[in-house]
Scaffold this motif. Structure first.
Motif, PDB file in Angstrom:
ATOM      1  N   CYS A  44       0.863  -1.178   0.000  1.00  0.00           N
ATOM      2  CA  CYS A  44       0.000   0.000   0.000  1.00  0.00           C
ATOM      3  C   CYS A  44       0.897   1.224   0.000  1.00  0.00           C
ATOM      4  N   THR A  45       0.347   2.363  -0.380  1.00  0.00           N
ATOM      5  CA  THR A  45       1.190   3.549  -0.447  1.00  0.00           C
ATOM      6  C   THR A  45       0.362   4.821  -0.426  1.00  0.00           C
ATOM      7  N   ILE A  46       1.042   5.954  -0.321  1.00  0.00           N
ATOM      8  CA  ILE A  46       0.416   7.272  -0.467  1.00  0.00           C
ATOM      9  C   ILE A  46       0.367   7.576  -1.956  1.00  0.00           C
ATOM     10  N   THR A  47      -0.814   7.850  -2.478  1.00  0.00           N
ATOM     11  CA  THR A  47      -0.984   8.068  -3.910  1.00  0.00           C
ATOM     12  C   THR A  47      -1.392   9.512  -4.199  1.00  0.00           C
ATOM     13  N   LEU A  48      -1.494   9.817  -5.491  1.00  0.00           N
ATOM     14  CA  LEU A  48      -1.968  11.137  -5.904  1.00  0.00           C
ATOM     15  C   LEU A  48      -3.393  11.385  -5.433  1.00  0.00           C
ATOM     16  N   LEU A  60       0.891  14.707   5.922  1.00  0.00           N
ATOM     17  CA  LEU A  60       0.164  13.854   4.990  1.00  0.00           C
ATOM     18  C   LEU A  60       0.421  12.382   5.291  1.00  0.00           C
ATOM     19  N   LEU A  61       1.673  12.025   5.524  1.00  0.00           N
ATOM     20  CA  LEU A  61       2.000  10.637   5.872  1.00  0.00           C
ATOM     21  C   LEU A  61       1.227  10.201   7.115  1.00  0.00           C
ATOM     22  N   LEU A 114      -7.136  14.665  -2.163  1.00  0.00           N
ATOM     23  CA  LEU A 114      -8.261  14.750  -1.237  1.00  0.00           C
ATOM     24  C   LEU A 114      -7.852  15.178   0.165  1.00  0.00           C
ATOM     25  N   GLN A 115      -6.657  14.830   0.575  1.00  0.00           N
ATOM     26  CA  GLN A 115      -6.212  15.217   1.918  1.00  0.00           C
ATOM     27  C   GLN A 115      -5.791  16.685   1.985  1.00  0.00           C
ATOM     28  N   LEU A 116      -5.142  17.180   0.913  1.00  0.00           N
ATOM     29  CA  LEU A 116      -4.598  18.536   0.935  1.00  0.00           C
ATOM     30  C   LEU A 116      -5.297  19.498  -0.014  1.00  0.00           C
ATOM     31  N   GLY A 117      -6.059  18.963  -0.969  1.00  0.00           N
ATOM     32  CA  GLY A 117      -6.724  19.837  -1.927  1.00  0.00           C
ATOM     33  C   GLY A 117      -5.799  20.415  -2.969  1.00  0.00           C
ATOM     34  N   LEU A 120      -9.345  16.933   3.833  1.00  0.00           N
ATOM     35  CA  LEU A 120      -9.569  15.926   4.856  1.00  0.00           C
ATOM     36  C   LEU A 120      -8.528  15.923   5.954  1.00  0.00           C
ATOM     37  N   ILE A 121      -7.352  16.455   5.676  1.00  0.00           N
ATOM     38  CA  ILE A 121      -6.278  16.469   6.673  1.00  0.00           C
ATOM     39  C   ILE A 121      -6.621  17.344   7.867  1.00  0.00           C
ATOM     40  N   THR A 122      -7.593  18.231   7.716  1.00  0.00           N
ATOM     41  CA  THR A 122      -7.987  19.119   8.820  1.00  0.00           C
ATOM     42  C   THR A 122      -8.662  18.357   9.955  1.00  0.00           C
TER      43      THR A 122
END
Length: 440
Positions: free
Chosen positions: A88-92, A209-210, A97-100, A233-235
């Motif tokens: 699994c990984t952090i994707t685009l 983000l991680l 969606l997390q940072l906009g 979503l990171i908020t």
């Protein structure tokens, strides 16, 4: 096959930590913006695409032990975490969606100089109602520089920001056509790969983000939050939360990752109706941009977005992936190569990014039983040709596997993987090798 894939165990923290008398906990850094952005610069932030990340909140606190445990499971060979649940990984998609941040635009490339935070704040005070438009634009540029250098792409200096970014902010409209999200992810990947070396004590990049990615994916590591979801979503983690029952030691975090990730890993957390309700339709109308298997370029940094290895994160079947490209030589390149024209140096990889929709892996939807409320993440009009909102960039999403030819050899000669006659146009088309000293 596994032995051929895992090539770097002889210099990976996952092996060396077993021999250490004291666990390695990485030094992590984030610089939260001290104040929300002034309404006087909102239009500029929106034009560049930084409005959401500028309003992300002020209270993000990093968990170095969680981040250290994740790095122990990160593999530089594949740019994925290796866990009992699979890769699994952090994707685009997570970046978007997390940072906009935009993940569909021109590659970010250019040259370098730096300044410290106090110089930025002293030189560009916050504007008031009597300030001129010139003063507001100048302050907006300084504000964005601080976001980039302190939050999105911090390095290990902790108080310096590279002024190469300022060249990209001369024209806000042109800056808005850049893929800031892919540049940020390239930086994070490189920092994570470097931090797998046992002798590394610090890690840079967008660690918020991680950490947020882990909390959305591993419910057993997620603090209890009672307030509704908000976008970006990171908020979610900027308000009060309960950490009762959440492990606070590195050993316990490792144990939970080993014991529970196999059955409790959340492959598609953004399908939750409560989460989907706060995401604007404009952020989900082109999921093809998340699926591309392409090179991510950020000046001297080139990293591979290995979407083909984590197709379950997009609700597709996961076949046996092909062997990943070897990026050992690319990992050795950094900004110490002064006066370098990175647009030419990484031309092959940049062309791959510019033609990103030619590099979508074969995707087979997971069969959903009748009555199941879940939906396919690529179900709304995304199988036909897609016209990017970026002027002049035709995107052609296709379902085929491409072989990536290496665009650089030991002599730094570029071989182009797409079209040998291709020309890159857009905000990066000029060569900018000037060191800016305006803030020194």
């Amino acid at each position: 096959m596994a032995r051929e894939l895992i090539r770097l165990d002889n210099k990976h923290i996952s092996v060396e930590q077993m021999k250490m008398s004291i666990d390695r906990v990485l030094e992590c850094y984030i610089r939260n913006m001290p104040n929300p952005p002034s309404p006087l610069i909102e239009n500029y932030l929106r034009e560049v695409g930084f409005w959401y990340v500028a309003t992300k909140g002020r209270g993000c606190k990093l968990d170095p032990k969680l981040i250290s445990a994740l790095i122990e499971r990160w593999r530089p060979e594949t740019h994925t975490f290796h866990l009992p649940c699979g890769e699994c990984t952090i994707t685009l998609q997570d970046v978007h969606l997390q940072l906009g941040l935009s993940v569909d635009g021109y590659a970010v490339t250019g040259s370098a100089s730096s300044s410290d935070w106090s110089t930025l704040r002293d030189t560009f005070p916050e504007p008031d109602n009597d300030s001129t438009e010139f003063e507001r634009i100048r302050y907006a540029r300084a504000y964005i520089l601080e976001i980039i250098g302190g939050y999105l792409m911090p390095d290990l200096s902790r108080n310096l920001v590279h002024l190469r970014w300022l060249l990209k902010l001369v024209d806000f409209r042109a800056a808005g056509e850049l893929s800031w999200g892919s540049a940020m992810l390239a930086k994070l990947y490189k920092e994570m790969c470097g931090a797998t070396l046992p002798n590394k004590a610090k890690i840079g990049g967008c660690l918020s983000l991680l950490q947020s990615w882990a909390r959305f994916r591993f419910p057993f590591l997620c603090p209890r939050v009672d307030h509704p979801y908000t976008f970006p979503l990171i908020t979610r983690w900027n308000c009060s939360a309960s950490y009762v029952g959440i492990p606070n030691s590195l050993e316990d975090i490792r144990l939970l990752l080993d014991q529970r990730s196999d059955t409790q890993f959340e492959w598609t957390p953004y399908d939750d109706p409560a989460i989907r309700a706060v995401i604007s339709d404009e952020y989900v109308q082109n999921p093809n941009a998340w699926h591309v298997k392409v090179s991510l370029v950020n000046y001297a940094t080139v990293e591979m977005h290995q979407s083909d290895r984590v197709l379950q994160q997009f609700r597709f079947r996961q076949p046996i992936p092909v062997a990943p490209e070897v990026f050992d030589e690319e990992h050795k390149v950094d900004l110490r190569l002064l006066n370098m024209d990175w647009l030419t140096y990484w031309l092959g990889y940049i062309e791959m990014w510019e033609n990103q929709y030619d590099y979508i892996p074969t995707r087979e939807p997971i069969i959903v039983l009748e009555g199941d409320a879940t939906t396919n993440s690529c179900s709304k009009g995304t199988t036909g040709p897609f016209k990017s909102k970026k002027k002049g960039r035709r995107r052609r999403p296709i379902n085929s596997v491409h072989t990536i030819s290496r665009p650089i050899n030991s002599a730094h000669t570029i071989s182009k993987p797409i079209n040998s006659a291709a020309t890159i146009t857009g905000p990066n088309s000029s060569t900018d090798d000037t060191h800016i000293t305006a803030f020194s």
